[in-house]
Motif scaffolding. Structure first.
Motif, PDB file in Angstrom:
ATOM      1  N   SER A 176      -6.469 -16.493  -9.061  1.00 46.78           N
ATOM      2  CA  SER A 176      -7.286 -16.707  -9.092  1.00 46.78           C
ATOM      3  C   SER A 176      -8.157 -16.240  -8.143  1.00 46.78           C
ATOM      4  O   SER A 176      -9.786 -16.641  -7.813  1.00 46.78           O
ATOM      5  CB  SER A 176      -7.941 -18.393  -9.376  1.00 46.78           C
ATOM      6  N   PHE A 230     -12.918 -17.240  -9.515  1.00 46.80           N
ATOM      7  CA  PHE A 230     -13.364 -17.835 -10.567  1.00 46.80           C
ATOM      8  C   PHE A 230     -13.634 -19.198 -11.044  1.00 46.80           C
ATOM      9  O   PHE A 230     -13.005 -20.546 -10.163  1.00 46.80           O
ATOM     10  CB  PHE A 230     -11.595 -17.237 -10.953  1.00 46.80           C
ATOM     11  N   GLY A 231     -14.430 -19.823 -11.843  1.00 41.88           N
ATOM     12  CA  GLY A 231     -14.709 -20.473 -12.670  1.00 41.88           C
ATOM     13  C   GLY A 231     -16.072 -21.705 -11.706  1.00 41.88           C
ATOM     14  O   GLY A 231     -16.464 -22.232 -12.505  1.00 41.88           O
ATOM     15  N   ILE A 269     -11.010 -24.684 -13.388  1.00 41.49           N
ATOM     16  CA  ILE A 269     -10.300 -23.631 -14.025  1.00 41.49           C
ATOM     17  C   ILE A 269      -8.933 -24.783 -14.670  1.00 41.49           C
ATOM     18  O   ILE A 269      -7.856 -25.143 -13.639  1.00 41.49           O
ATOM     19  CB  ILE A 269      -9.755 -22.597 -13.437  1.00 41.49           C
ATOM     20  N   SER A 309     -12.070 -22.338 -18.588  1.00 42.11           N
ATOM     21  CA  SER A 309     -13.570 -22.653 -17.949  1.00 42.11           C
ATOM     22  C   SER A 309     -14.069 -23.902 -17.781  1.00 42.11           C
ATOM     23  O   SER A 309     -14.861 -23.981 -19.392  1.00 42.11           O
ATOM     24  CB  SER A 309     -14.698 -21.304 -18.080  1.00 42.11           C
ATOM     25  N   THR A 342     -17.806 -23.848 -19.282  1.00 38.10           N
ATOM     26  CA  THR A 342     -17.486 -23.332 -20.612  1.00 38.10           C
ATOM     27  C   THR A 342     -17.104 -24.449 -21.613  1.00 38.10           C
ATOM     28  O   THR A 342     -18.238 -24.756 -22.567  1.00 38.10           O
ATOM     29  CB  THR A 342     -16.733 -21.774 -21.488  1.00 38.10           C
TER      30      THR A 342
END
Length: 726
Positions: free
Chosen positions: A146, A566-567, A602, A612, A615
């Protein structure tokens, strides 16, 4: 000759020696020692019982082409770690295919992801470079851990000749960037900007190839569909063989045949590797991975190995001076020789002391000490809270940077726990080599961060510039990170709803303080729960300003390098490469979602569209399933109206359109309002603190508005975790 060219020259010389020198004794007995012109030292091997485990198995194809059997890559060279050439750790050079954006771009087709997970191989950060070729392209390297890095290439026209390049700076269809630490696997994603512009290519490659392939200096893609890549390798410490080897090597002195270490042998680097490497000590040669593999050698036969004095000791010649750590040995038995040795010893100490003084002065000037000193003495600088520390004091504080004092390590340095002479506990960060071209920017960043005076921001106390690399001194935060308390199943401390709401309010207040500085606002750029530290009273402290930017009020920050986690990464920033204060707001929204749900940013346990947390959280809110995903403990402790208010605030922070997100001022005030309605005593508690609600309108004490702050950066600081022991 530049430092990078010198390192590459050392690598080429050493690899040439490895390829042409005698390989006797490097492989296991009765095993093939070469394939073509490549030496095969153990733990690598050809044939049964000749290699340590399947990752090290070599197949000699057609009797001359060595192939790393498990991953099917051609081997170009293998080297063992060397005492005499510390810039060359254990390395293996292999051929990797080019990666293209479309299978039709190359006769051999599309190069796929590369994965060494489970092996003891990593892509060398200092010998490799990631290159992308193609017009108007954003190429990103997505690792298995990540971590994302990448670069953007642009073209003045609609096409470019992709065969040869004299330079690679982001223009004319070519860009380059460095790799993260300990990279084991990656894939490349291409994004066209401004419409299709033909085929795109990307590859990781040995940077030395770019200095020796032809007169223009860069690689010729028209002649090759593969590129050489350097992997660093070692052995694990989890099997009986390796544990026995470590037991024999650890604790041995410089007169013993070999040593093993988890740390790179290169220069003064202290970066920890995910495996161990062993090397024969000075005066010995051979293969340390074999039983009695390191044998005494006559260093005097090669002046490159012994540039100092050779002494005959009982019929055996040995090198006395010229090693990495000189050893003074008495030569002679007579009284006159003994007196001479004492005089030479005193002279040596005097010269060494003078040399250390001169070296400190040189380092101080190179690291920007004169600039910082002038700012400290300037009545207009208003930086009286900055401090220049003495290197001796910091060495004493950390017990000469003992490994037992290490709190954490990052891509740019190592953090140690220390105690100053006044008894104050601090965290001391030992940076890696600083770019001499950005010294002024580094000093300006130190001056800015040293002026931050907010109870919810980790305080930079000062720095030391008289060492080879800068040392930064921070206040010590003892209780780890917010991530640990939210996600570590071994943590016994329960984070209550009141505590979570207080922590969220404190983080928001700190970010508002940074964003609202009157002269020089600061964007953090990496807000996440691992960068939120907790002090002895479990109050939040925002840390890790390694990717932070100081930006003038009339500017926005645009970069060709896409960095983040990420995330937490703002999708709008990833698309536009323009970072604003609303990008920090998005990352804070993810932290709010973590505090509400207790879930990781994540997670592969959630469905594909919900891996995610951002989301997943927004979808749940839109489907009115908020209380299905909220942490069960929070539902027991908090009022649903309060939880819903915080959740709606988090949803607004996570809006994909940055303009529709609230500012950090609005976020901080809204959270403060929720807390006051929840507990009126919060008002009294805030009045007892020297930074209450009024701190939201505070500005930096600096009035240095004339300094260019467009791209001021200094190296990242690993989270300051508490050490188990001194």
């Amino acid at each position: 000759m530049s430092n990078s060219e010198f390192r590459i020259l050392v690598l080429l010389v050493f690899l040439t020696m490895q390829a042409s020198g005698a390989a006797a004794g490097l492989a296991r007995p009765n095993c093939v020692e070469t394939c073509g012109n490549v030496n095969i030292p153990f733990p690598f091997g050809i044939g049964a019982e000749c290699f340590l485990d399947p990752w090290y198995e070599i197949v000699c194809q057609n009797g001359s082409v060595p192939i790393l059997y498990k991953i099917g890559l051609q081997v170009l060279n293998i080297s063992l770690p060397s005492y005499y050439y510390p810039s060359v750790d254990g390395m293996i050079s292999v051929s990797l295919p080019l990666i293209s954006s479309n299978a039709s771009c190359w006769d051999e087709g599309l190069g796929g992801p590369v994965n060494f997970e489970g092996s003891q191989f990593i892509f060398s950060q200092r010998w490799n470079v990631f290159t992308s070729i193609g017009c108007n392209t954003l190429a990103t390297v997505n690792s298995t851990e990540s971590v994302v890095v990448g670069c953007r290439s642009k073209c003045a026209g609609n096409s470019t000749n992709i065969s040869k390049y004299n330079a690679c700076s982001g223009r004319d269809g070519c860009c380059q960037t460095t790799l993260p630490d300990n990279l084991r696997g990656f894939r490349v994603d291409f994004k066209e900007e401004g419409g299709p512009q033909g085929c795109k290519y990307a590859f990781l490659a040995d940077r030395s190839r770019f200095l020796r392939s032809n007169e223009t200096g860069l690689y010729d893609l028209s002649l090759n569909d593969t590129v050489p890549v350097v992997l660093e390798w070692g052995i694990s410490n989890k099997t009986d063989y390796e544990l026995k080897l470590i037991q024999q090597a650890y604790g041995s002195g410089y007169l013993d045949p070999f040593r093993c270490s988890r740390y790179s042998l290169y220069g003064l680097s202290t970066s920890q590797m995910p495996f161990i490497q062993c090397y024969c000590n000075g005066g010995y040669g051979g293969n340390p991975y074999l039983t009695e593999g390191c044998q005494d050698i006559n260093e005097c036969e090669d002046r490159d190995l012994c540039p100092g004095i050779c002494v005959n000791k009982r019929g055996t010649y040995d090198c006395v001076a010229g090693r990495k750590t000189p050893i003074i040995i008495g030569v002679g038995a007579a009284l006159g020789a003994l007196v001479l040795c004492l005089v030479l010893c005193m002279l040596y100490k005097y010269v060494k002391k003078r040399r250390e003084i001169k070296l400190k002065e040189k380092h101080f000037k190179r690291n920007g000490g004169l600039l910082l000193k002038s700012e400290l003495s300037s009545p207009e600088g208003n930086v009286e809270k900055s401090k220049l520390f003495n290197s001796k004091d910091l060495e004493k504080a950390t017990d000469n940077f003992n490994d037992d004092r290490i709190l954490g390590q990052g891509g740019q340095g190592t953090v140690y726990k220390g105690m100053l002479t006044d008894g104050k506990i601090v965290a001391i960060k030992k940076s890696k080599v600083i770019d001499e071209g950005k010294v002024e920017q580094f000093i300006n960043e130190v001056l800015i961060l040293s002026q931050i005076n907010h109870r919810n921001v980790v305080k930079l106390l000062g720095c030391c510039l008289e060492t080879e690399v800068p040392l930064l001194v921070y206040e010590f935060i003892p209780n780890g990170t917010l991530y640990q308390y939210l996600h570590d199943p071994n943590q016994e401390f329960h984070v209550s709803w009141d505590t979570r709401l207080r922590i969220a309010t404190e983080i928001a207040g700190a970010l508002f303080y940074l964003h609202s500085a009157a002269s020089i606002p600061i964007y953090h750029r990496d807000i996440k729960s691992t960068n939120i530290l907790l002090d002895e009273k479990y109050r939040a402290k925002v840390a890790d300003f390694g990717t932070s930017k100081s930006v003038s009020l009339d500017q926005t920050h645009v970069t060709t390098l896409v960095q983040g986690t990420f995330g937490y990464l703002d999708p709008e920033y990833f698309q536009s490469s323009q970072f604003t204060d609303k990008s920090d707001v998005y990352s804070f929204g993810v932290v709010l979602a973590e505090l509400l749900t207790g879930q990781k940013p994540i997670s592969s346990l959630r469905e594909q569209e919900g891996r995610s947390l951002a989301t997943y959280f927004i979808i749940s809110m839109e489907e009115n399933r908020l209380f299905d995903i909220v942490d069960a403990q929070i539902l027991k402790e908090g009022k649903k109206e309060e939880i819903a208010s915080v959740a709606n605030l988090a949803k607004r922070c996570l809006n994909l359109n940055g303009r529709k997100r609230p500012t950090m001022k609005e976020v901080a005030m809204e959270l403060e309002g929720i807390r006051k309605l929840q507990n009126p005593s919060v008002i009294l508690q805030n009045q007892e603190n020297h930074e209450a609600t009024e701190s939201y309108n505070a500005a930096f004490p600096s009035n240095k508005s004339n300094i260019d702050m467009d791209v001021i950066t200094f190296s990242d600081v690993q989270r300051l975790l508490p050490s188990e022991s001194w």
